[in-house]
Design an enzyme around this catalytic site. Structure first.
Site, PDB file in Angstrom:
ATOM      1  N   ASP A 250     -10.706   2.583  -3.252  1.00 25.43           N
ATOM      2  CA  ASP A 250     -11.093   1.333  -2.583  1.00 25.43           C
ATOM      3  C   ASP A 250     -12.559   1.033  -2.847  1.00 25.43           C
ATOM      4  OD1 ASP A 250      -8.597   1.279  -1.420  1.00 25.43           O
ATOM      5  OD2 ASP A 250      -9.327   1.349   0.645  1.00 25.43           O
TER       6      ASP A 250
ATOM      7  N   ASP B 138       0.835  -1.199   0.000  1.00 24.12           N
ATOM      8  CA  ASP B 138       0.000   0.000   0.000  1.00 24.12           C
ATOM      9  C   ASP B 138       0.876   1.257   0.000  1.00 24.12           C
ATOM     10  OD1 ASP B 138      -2.373   1.454   0.071  1.00 24.12           O
ATOM     11  OD2 ASP B 138      -3.281   0.183   1.603  1.00 24.12           O
TER      12      ASP B 138
END
Ligand SMILES: *[C@@H]1O[C@H](CO)[C@@H](O)[C@H](O)[C@H]1NC(C)=O
Ligand SMILES: *[C@@H]1O[C@H](CO)[C@@H](O)[C@H](O)[C@H]1NC(C)=O
Length: 445
Positions: free
Chosen positions: A225, A164
């Site tokens: 997301d 990430d």
């Protein structure tokens, strides 16, 4: 078909022959088809409260249980081989040796024990790290520890790393993500490398260097997301459709655009919407990483995830990402070139996608030729979710489908070899059946 229309299509075919140069992807031998598996994040988030919620907290028990379900309930047999840990697995601090370590209360056996367990069941293990100073949930990040963390993951026998990009400067990522990829490679252990590199850059206003991203990552997140709602799913679909000219050439064996997890079987999608997510993800050559509670998923949703004909399209060896070829009045048509390739003609998976909400199915009626399919020997055509066959359809034949509101019809059209019918390939309408061209407007209603 009038001569003028045919000439217009031919011009479009010729234009499509000038394809962008193939992207050079990461050469680690992995993810030659879009990776399939299970990922904790969307459904289980950063729930670390194992006192009050022991069944759902991020703990080794969750991963042992999901591994058992993946195998016992047929997901592994259908191709879902990765079981991936996301954020919140680690201790709040590194160990005295400077290494990441699993939270001792929630993961008392350690990550390697989970890897050994899932390997014993034929599965592979994924883990999560972050390029920045902290993970998105505030656990230790890898900045300043790239080599150590790559080595730690390799020693734990991890097979997949999602990396990430919270708490990092997006402009540092052009150097940082390749650097971590280099260290992964240097461990000698094959690990799929999932990067969040482009999405952070896009959201900070940068234009990602996609040639470099595809060279260093097996998959990468381009966009937001996913959340547990139809609005989230359709926003993502629009992003990939609206940016398809940039994104499609990047995809191929070993390197994929990642529109994020499948949320089928959770709280937010209806049955029709669940089939729509599956169909679009399959046609976009997206990774199929399901995030759902496998202990409680309903059988009809499990059947969507395990639909063999849909998965065969997803895993097509050509690895060409599909394209939105029509969009009007709430109806979209998406097409993905797949095998078998007969002479110069691709087979296709086609999604008829109805975004209308006016309560009754919409009929979409389009000829095979209008969909861009010109093989004179025809296409063996089947409805993937209904399991119904349309037999062999020829370019002049019309395919009529009823598409439910916020639903799809997914068909596979497999090109038929000319000799199978004992006829010469007469009427080669046009040659050079390349993957894509814009068709004339199909009729619907
Ligand atoms: C990460 O930490 C270092 C050292 O404290 C600091 O210099 C750097 O600015 C931090 N990066 C971000 C993105 O906060
Ligand atoms: C490391 O990179 C080389 C060169 O791209 C590649 O051939 C090799 O398979 C990679 N090894 C691993 C473990 O990823």
């Amino acid at each position: 078909m009038g001569a003028a229309r045919a000439a217009g299509i031919l011009a479009a075919v010729v234009a499509a022959l000038v394809l962008p140069p193939a992207v050079l992807g990461l050469d680690n031998g992995l993810a030659l088809t879009p990776p399939m598996g299970w990922l904790a994040w969307e459904r289980f988030r950063c729930n670390t409260d194992c006192i009050n919620d022991p069944k759902n907290c991020i703990s080794e028990n969750l991963f042992f249980e999901m591994a058992d379900r993946l195998v016992a309930d047929g997901y592994l047999a259908a191709g879902y081989e990765y079981i991936n840990i996301d954020d919140c697995w680690s201790s709040r601090t590194r160990g005295d040796d400077g290494r990441l370590r699993a939270d001792p209360e929630r993961f008392p056996s350690g990550i390697k024990a989970i890897a050994d367990y899932v390997h014993s069941k034929g599965l592979k293990l994924g883990i999560y790290g972050d390029y920045g100073n902290y993970t998105c949930a505030g656990y230790p990040g890898s900045l300043g520890h790239l080599q150590t963390d790559a080595q730690t993951f390799a020693e734990w026998n991890v097979d997949f790393v999602k990396f990430d990009g919270c708490y990092a400067h997006p402009k540092d990522m052009d150097k940082g993500y390749p650097e971590f990829g280099f260290h992964l490679n240097q461990t000698g252990r094959q690990m799929v490398y999932s990067c969040s590199w482009p999405v952070y850059q896009i959201f900070s206003g940068m234009t990602p260097d996609y040639a470099s991203i595809a060279k260093h990552c097996n998959l990468w997140r381009n966009y937001d997301d996913i959340q547990d709602s139809w609005a989230s799913v359709t926003t993502i679909i629009d992003y990939y459709g609206d940016n398809q000219d940039v994104l499609i050439p990047l995809a191929g064996p070993g390197h994929w655009n990642d529109p994020d997890m499948l949320i089928i079987g959770n709280f937010g999608l209806s049955y029709e919407q669940s089939k729509a997510q599956m169909a679009l993800w399959v046609v976009m050559a997206s990774p199929l990483l399901s995030s759902v509670d496998l202990r409680t998923i309903g059988p009809e949703y499990r059947a969507i995830l395990q639909n063999r004909a849909a998965i065969a399209i997803s895993q097509d060896p050509l690895g060409i990402q599909g394209k939105r070829i029509f969009k009007d009045k709430g109806i979209e048509i998406w097409a993905r070139p797949i095998t078998p390739v007969v002479g110069e003609y691709y087979s296709y998976a086609i999604v008829f996608f109805n975004r209308r909400v006016d309560g009754t199915p919409s009929q979409v009626s389009v000829t095979i030729h209008e969909l861009g399919m010109l093989n004179a020997a025809g296409y063996r055509t089947e409805d993937v979710f209904a399991g119904q066959s349309y037999g062999v359809l020829y370019p002049a034949d019309r395919l009529k489908v009823d598409v439910n509101p916020s639903g799809v019809v997914l068909v596979r059209c497999s090109a038929v070899p000319a000799r199978a019918f004992g006829r010469p390939p007469q009427q080669q309408l046009q040659r050079g059946g390349r993957p894509f061209f814009t068709t004339t407007r199909p009729r619907f209603f």
